[in-house]
Write a protein that holds these residues in place. Sequence first.
Motif, PDB file in Angstrom:
ATOM      1  N   THR A   1      73.424  -2.265  62.013  1.00 25.56           N
ATOM      2  CA  THR A   1      72.278  -1.807  62.394  1.00 25.56           C
ATOM      3  C   THR A   1      71.162  -1.999  61.550  1.00 25.56           C
ATOM      4  OG1 THR A   1      72.529   0.215  60.607  1.00 25.56           O
ATOM      5  CG2 THR A   1      73.860   0.369  62.925  1.00 25.56           C
ATOM      6  N   PRO A   2      69.731  -1.992  62.302  1.00 22.71           N
ATOM      7  CA  PRO A   2      68.643  -2.333  61.413  1.00 22.71           C
ATOM      8  C   PRO A   2      68.311  -1.251  60.373  1.00 22.71           C
ATOM      9  CG  PRO A   2      68.046  -1.655  63.605  1.00 22.71           C
ATOM     10  CD  PRO A   2      69.557  -1.495  63.363  1.00 22.71           C
ATOM     11  N   PRO A   3      68.055  -1.875  59.255  1.00 25.57           N
ATOM     12  CA  PRO A   3      67.597  -0.830  58.255  1.00 25.57           C
ATOM     13  C   PRO A   3      66.335  -0.592  58.389  1.00 25.57           C
ATOM     14  CG  PRO A   3      67.757  -3.053  57.342  1.00 25.57           C
ATOM     15  CD  PRO A   3      68.422  -3.130  58.510  1.00 25.57           C
ATOM     16  N   PRO A   4      66.085   0.906  58.524  1.00 23.72           N
ATOM     17  CA  PRO A   4      64.500   1.402  58.738  1.00 23.72           C
ATOM     18  C   PRO A   4      63.587   0.694  57.529  1.00 23.72           C
ATOM     19  CG  PRO A   4      66.104   3.152  58.690  1.00 23.72           C
ATOM     20  CD  PRO A   4      66.759   1.952  58.228  1.00 23.72           C
ATOM     21  N   GLY A   5      62.412   0.156  58.042  1.00 25.91           N
ATOM     22  CA  GLY A   5      61.510   0.013  56.827  1.00 25.91           C
ATOM     23  C   GLY A   5      61.823  -1.260  56.079  1.00 25.91           C
ATOM     24  N   ALA A   6      62.668  -2.203  56.828  1.00 21.12           N
ATOM     25  CA  ALA A   6      63.025  -3.390  56.064  1.00 21.12           C
ATOM     26  C   ALA A   6      61.794  -4.364  55.793  1.00 21.12           C
ATOM     27  CB  ALA A   6      64.260  -4.148  56.792  1.00 21.12           C
ATOM     28  N   THR A   7      61.738  -5.069  54.713  1.00 22.40           N
ATOM     29  CA  THR A   7      60.724  -5.918  54.375  1.00 22.40           C
ATOM     30  C   THR A   7      61.055  -7.324  54.191  1.00 22.40           C
ATOM     31  OG1 THR A   7      60.556  -5.504  52.235  1.00 22.40           O
ATOM     32  CG2 THR A   7      58.917  -4.277  53.429  1.00 22.40           C
ATOM     33  N   ILE A   8      60.165  -8.289  54.729  1.00 19.90           N
ATOM     34  CA  ILE A   8      60.437  -9.613  54.441  1.00 19.90           C
ATOM     35  C   ILE A   8      59.316 -10.197  53.770  1.00 19.90           C
ATOM     36  CG2 ILE A   8      60.738 -11.973  55.726  1.00 19.90           C
ATOM     37  CD1 ILE A   8      61.458  -8.802  57.725  1.00 19.90           C
ATOM     38  N   GLU A   9      59.346 -10.577  52.263  1.00 16.07           N
ATOM     39  CA  GLU A   9      58.486 -11.452  51.782  1.00 16.07           C
ATOM     40  C   GLU A   9      58.452 -12.636  51.785  1.00 16.07           C
ATOM     41  OE1 GLU A   9      59.225  -8.225  47.972  1.00 16.07           O
ATOM     42  OE2 GLU A   9      57.754  -9.849  47.687  1.00 16.07           O
ATOM     43  N   MET A  10      57.313 -13.446  52.037  1.00 13.81           N
ATOM     44  CA  MET A  10      57.039 -14.533  52.281  1.00 13.81           C
ATOM     45  C   MET A  10      56.032 -15.172  50.930  1.00 13.81           C
ATOM     46  SD  MET A  10      58.736 -15.919  54.670  1.00 13.81           S
ATOM     47  CE  MET A  10      58.037 -17.354  55.232  1.00 13.81           C
TER      48      MET A  10
END
Length: 185
Positions: free
Chosen positions: A99-108
Amino acid sequence: MHDIIRRHEVTYAEYDALKSWLIQVGEDGEWPLFLDVWLEHVVEEVANASREGSKGTIEGPYYVPNSPVLPAESALPKRDGEAGTALLFQGRVRSVDGTPPPGATIEMSQADNDGLYSQFDPGLPEWNPRGTVVADDRGGFRIRTIQPTPYRIPTDGACGKLISAAGRHATSRVASTWPTTSPPP
């Protein structure tokens, strides 16, 4: 360290060479570089050995927290006419149960086309090209940026001498961009 000295029968000449090199690392101001390049990845492996799903990755020596928050489909901040090859970094963040975790972030956090990092090179805009992208409700993200140049470890100091002595190369494309994913705080 005692076991290493005994097992390898370290001589005084070898010990003195090590001591001189360690002093040079400090004089060159390369302790953060040495620790990041040679040791931190092992600490990361140990810290996440029992973690399910994707393993962690080190932040790298040029990571800066609190980059601008951007939507799931976005472009990292850049200068007008930014040089470089266009790059689309896209995917989906999923929990181990799928399942997709709510509010997931990807830091670049990456270099520009010249291998320079904002906030470390005075000629670059503050967040060029860096960002914290919030995935959509399905965990999806599409980040437009440029392909970063390979990360080059300086070769003129103590760390460069160690890399040369170890027969390793001073550039790494893997280390030039550090995407990490995390659930919200």
